[in-house]
Scaffold this motif. Structure first.
Motif, mmCIF file in Angstrom:
data_model
loop_
_atom_site.group_PDB
_atom_site.id
_atom_site.type_symbol
_atom_site.label_atom_id
_atom_site.label_comp_id
_atom_site.label_asym_id
_atom_site.label_seq_id
_atom_site.Cartn_x
_atom_site.Cartn_y
_atom_site.Cartn_z
ATOM 1 N N LEU A 83 0.824 -1.211 0.000
ATOM 2 C CA LEU A 83 0.000 0.000 0.000
ATOM 3 C C LEU A 83 0.857 1.259 0.000
ATOM 4 O O LEU A 83 0.560 2.232 -0.697
ATOM 5 C CB LEU A 83 -0.923 0.010 1.231
ATOM 6 C CG LEU A 83 -2.139 -0.903 1.171
ATOM 7 C CD1 LEU A 83 -2.896 -0.855 2.498
ATOM 8 C CD2 LEU A 83 -3.046 -0.492 0.023
ATOM 9 N N ALA A 84 1.920 1.249 0.783
ATOM 10 C CA ALA A 84 2.803 2.416 0.854
ATOM 11 C C ALA A 84 3.420 2.700 -0.508
ATOM 12 O O ALA A 84 3.489 3.851 -0.952
ATOM 13 C CB ALA A 84 3.899 2.197 1.890
ATOM 14 N N GLU A 85 3.839 1.651 -1.165
ATOM 15 C CA GLU A 85 4.477 1.835 -2.475
ATOM 16 C C GLU A 85 3.459 2.279 -3.513
ATOM 17 O O GLU A 85 3.792 3.024 -4.434
ATOM 18 C CB GLU A 85 5.149 0.520 -2.884
ATOM 19 C CG GLU A 85 6.516 0.663 -3.534
ATOM 20 C CD GLU A 85 7.573 1.306 -2.648
ATOM 21 O OE1 GLU A 85 7.732 2.544 -2.769
ATOM 22 O OE2 GLU A 85 8.260 0.624 -1.858
ATOM 23 N N LYS A 86 2.223 1.846 -3.327
ATOM 24 C CA LYS A 86 1.183 2.184 -4.308
ATOM 25 C C LYS A 86 0.636 3.603 -4.090
ATOM 26 O O LYS A 86 0.525 4.369 -5.041
ATOM 27 C CB LYS A 86 0.040 1.159 -4.213
ATOM 28 C CG LYS A 86 -1.014 1.307 -5.302
ATOM 29 C CD LYS A 86 -1.792 0.019 -5.539
ATOM 30 C CE LYS A 86 -2.834 -0.269 -4.490
ATOM 31 N NZ LYS A 86 -4.070 0.530 -4.652
ATOM 32 N N ASP A 87 0.285 3.931 -2.840
ATOM 33 C CA ASP A 87 -0.404 5.203 -2.597
ATOM 34 C C ASP A 87 0.269 6.097 -1.562
ATOM 35 O O ASP A 87 -0.323 7.082 -1.125
ATOM 36 C CB ASP A 87 -1.847 4.933 -2.136
ATOM 37 C CG ASP A 87 -2.649 4.169 -3.182
ATOM 38 O OD1 ASP A 87 -2.485 4.464 -4.378
ATOM 39 O OD2 ASP A 87 -3.434 3.278 -2.802
ATOM 40 N N GLY A 88 1.466 5.728 -1.116
ATOM 41 C CA GLY A 88 2.154 6.548 -0.122
ATOM 42 C C GLY A 88 1.823 6.124 1.297
ATOM 43 O O GLY A 88 0.760 5.539 1.553
ATOM 44 N N TRP A 89 2.723 6.443 2.216
ATOM 45 C CA TRP A 89 2.554 6.008 3.602
ATOM 46 C C TRP A 89 1.336 6.606 4.288
ATOM 47 O O TRP A 89 0.764 6.011 5.190
ATOM 48 C CB TRP A 89 3.818 6.303 4.421
ATOM 49 C CG TRP A 89 4.837 5.233 4.260
ATOM 50 C CD1 TRP A 89 5.999 5.293 3.535
ATOM 51 C CD2 TRP A 89 4.791 3.907 4.822
ATOM 52 N NE1 TRP A 89 6.665 4.083 3.602
ATOM 53 C CE2 TRP A 89 5.955 3.221 4.387
ATOM 54 C CE3 TRP A 89 3.885 3.236 5.636
ATOM 55 C CZ2 TRP A 89 6.228 1.902 4.755
ATOM 56 C CZ3 TRP A 89 4.149 1.928 5.999
ATOM 57 C CH2 TRP A 89 5.313 1.271 5.558
ATOM 58 N N ALA A 90 0.927 7.787 3.862
ATOM 59 C CA ALA A 90 -0.238 8.409 4.487
ATOM 60 C C ALA A 90 -1.487 7.551 4.308
ATOM 61 O O ALA A 90 -2.398 7.595 5.127
ATOM 62 C CB ALA A 90 -0.471 9.806 3.912
ATOM 63 N N SER A 91 -1.516 6.773 3.257
ATOM 64 C CA SER A 91 -2.705 5.962 3.000
ATOM 65 C C SER A 91 -2.638 4.600 3.694
ATOM 66 O O SER A 91 -3.558 3.799 3.576
ATOM 67 C CB SER A 91 -2.900 5.780 1.494
ATOM 68 O OG SER A 91 -2.011 4.792 1.014
ATOM 69 N N VAL A 92 -1.540 4.353 4.371
ATOM 70 C CA VAL A 92 -1.430 3.094 5.121
ATOM 71 C C VAL A 92 -2.008 3.308 6.507
ATOM 72 O O VAL A 92 -1.323 3.734 7.427
ATOM 73 C CB VAL A 92 0.032 2.621 5.214
ATOM 74 C CG1 VAL A 92 0.121 1.315 5.996
ATOM 75 C CG2 VAL A 92 0.634 2.449 3.826
ATOM 76 N N THR A 93 -3.288 3.032 6.651
ATOM 77 C CA THR A 93 -3.954 3.189 7.940
ATOM 78 C C THR A 93 -4.188 1.813 8.543
ATOM 79 O O THR A 93 -4.246 0.816 7.825
ATOM 80 C CB THR A 93 -5.316 3.898 7.777
ATOM 81 O OG1 THR A 93 -6.211 3.026 7.113
ATOM 82 C CG2 THR A 93 -5.151 5.182 6.986
ATOM 83 N N VAL A 94 -4.345 1.797 9.838
ATOM 84 C CA VAL A 94 -4.570 0.519 10.510
ATOM 85 C C VAL A 94 -5.867 -0.115 10.014
ATOM 86 O O VAL A 94 -5.927 -1.329 9.780
ATOM 87 C CB VAL A 94 -4.614 0.721 12.037
ATOM 88 C CG1 VAL A 94 -4.858 -0.609 12.737
ATOM 89 C CG2 VAL A 94 -3.311 1.333 12.511
ATOM 90 N N ARG A 95 -6.858 0.701 9.810
ATOM 91 C CA ARG A 95 -8.125 0.180 9.277
ATOM 92 C C ARG A 95 -7.949 -0.484 7.921
ATOM 93 O O ARG A 95 -8.477 -1.553 7.654
ATOM 94 C CB ARG A 95 -9.148 1.319 9.162
ATOM 95 C CG ARG A 95 -9.859 1.653 10.466
ATOM 96 C CD ARG A 95 -10.697 2.905 10.292
ATOM 97 N NE ARG A 95 -11.568 3.151 11.440
ATOM 98 C CZ ARG A 95 -11.163 3.694 12.583
ATOM 99 N NH1 ARG A 95 -9.887 4.030 12.731
ATOM 100 N NH2 ARG A 95 -11.999 3.880 13.567
#
Lengths: 190, 190
Positions: free
Chosen positions: A25-37
């Motif tokens: 997810l981080a590589e695809k959309d950036g770390w900000a989009s990596v949420t616990v949910r």
DNA sequence: TAAATAAATCTAGCGTTGCTATATTGTCAA
DNA sequence: TTGACAATATAGCAACGCTAGATTTATTTA
């Protein structure tokens, strides 16, 4: 008592899935989009399960970073061409480092920029990071007396080149020129 | 029609208070603690007022960064000792750069690490940043042919040294040694 | 000076986040 | 089969960035 082993295996596997999902997810959309949910959804468990594996979100970033450390060292070692001169070896490592940073920007960010909860206070530095440092020191050593200090400076230059370019502060088109220039400075005889 | 002027003045003043509060809070407790709510409280207005000044939170970071750019250039220029040799001048600038970064870590972070909404695509680079670049180029120039490329590399090394040390990747105690080593590499005749 | 208009500002709320107390389900042993 | 314990889920808290709509204050007009 193979039961608890099986459970441990299952737990380790799930942990790996969390790390993998975070990295993807981080590589695809950036770390900000990596949420616990979002991670919970990805591994098809409810949120609190993630907290049985990691103390908090930062620890997940840290786990991804650790994975990265395990990859960078070997990449650098493998980058040196057969029969390369000392200067060429240094250039190979430099270019490989930058390629690593630009091809996996999110992974690189986890390793060196984001708060990852990883501690580097001497003794508990991950072995894989020491190994990466060793790979750099090996090619810097021939050119200086104090190899550790020189390697820290070498590494700093690479990190700075990666970061400034990633933030658009220096011109992408001149990446190769900067590396050539910088290797020239280090490798010329005084 | 002095009314609108008075209003503009008041608005500019309030804007400056927002920027000042952001910078102060960031330096005190880190950028994560600089929330729009907290800033609103600090300037004694409600939250939506901040959005009359800045498009979003990032823009506030950007405004602080811009202030930093306005300070760094002059600091670097002033750092060169009277009668310094070319190599000494380069070292002075390097040390001044690092001191700037370590004494105002939050400001430095806003300028070079955080998403600040600032655009650097050639033409719209802030004048103050060009100026900073110029200050570095002035001391690098005597030692190389392609001054722009060399300055980018010089800057990258400084940025890398600042960042790696800030994240505890390299040893604080050897800061001076690294700078000395790195300046030696650049200044020795080939 | 009083009413009408426009500008400035606030209240209240949406959707999202990291994280957790508590309820519920599933699993294994007695 | 039942009681105990581990595994997992539901539901919610406080805080976040941001904004629509109400309300107050300032300015202009009659």
């Amino acid at each position: 008592m193979g039961i608890s082993e099986r459970k441990e295996r299952a737990k380790a596997e799930r942990e790996q899935r969390i790390i993998g999902a975070a990295r993807m997810l981080a590589e695809k959309d950036g770390w900000a989009s990596v949420t616990v949910r979002r991670l919970a959804q990805e591994i098809e468990y409810s949120q609190p399960v993630l907290y049985a594996h990691f103390q908090n979100r930062d620890a997940i970033v840290g786990a991804v970073a650790l994975e990265g450390f395990g990859e960078l060292g070997p990449v650098l070692r493998a980058s040196v061409r057969r029969g390369a001169s000392s200067a060429e070896a240094m250039e190979d490592v430099a270019m490989a480092y930058l390629e690593f940073a630009f091809e996996r920007p999110a992974l690189y960010e986890a390793m060196f920029v984001l708060p990852s909860g990883l501690r580097f206070a001497k003794s508990d530095t991950p072995q894989s990071l020491r190994d990466t440092f060793g790979a750099m020191m090996a090619v810097v050593e021939p050119f200086c007396e104090n190899a550790e200090v020189a390697t820290e400076a070498f590494w700093a230059t690479l990190h700075g080149l990666a970061e400034l370019e990633r933030h658009g502060r220096i011109r992408e088109a001149f990446r190769k020129d900067r590396v050539t220039h910088f290797i020239d400075m280090l490798s010329r005889r005084s």
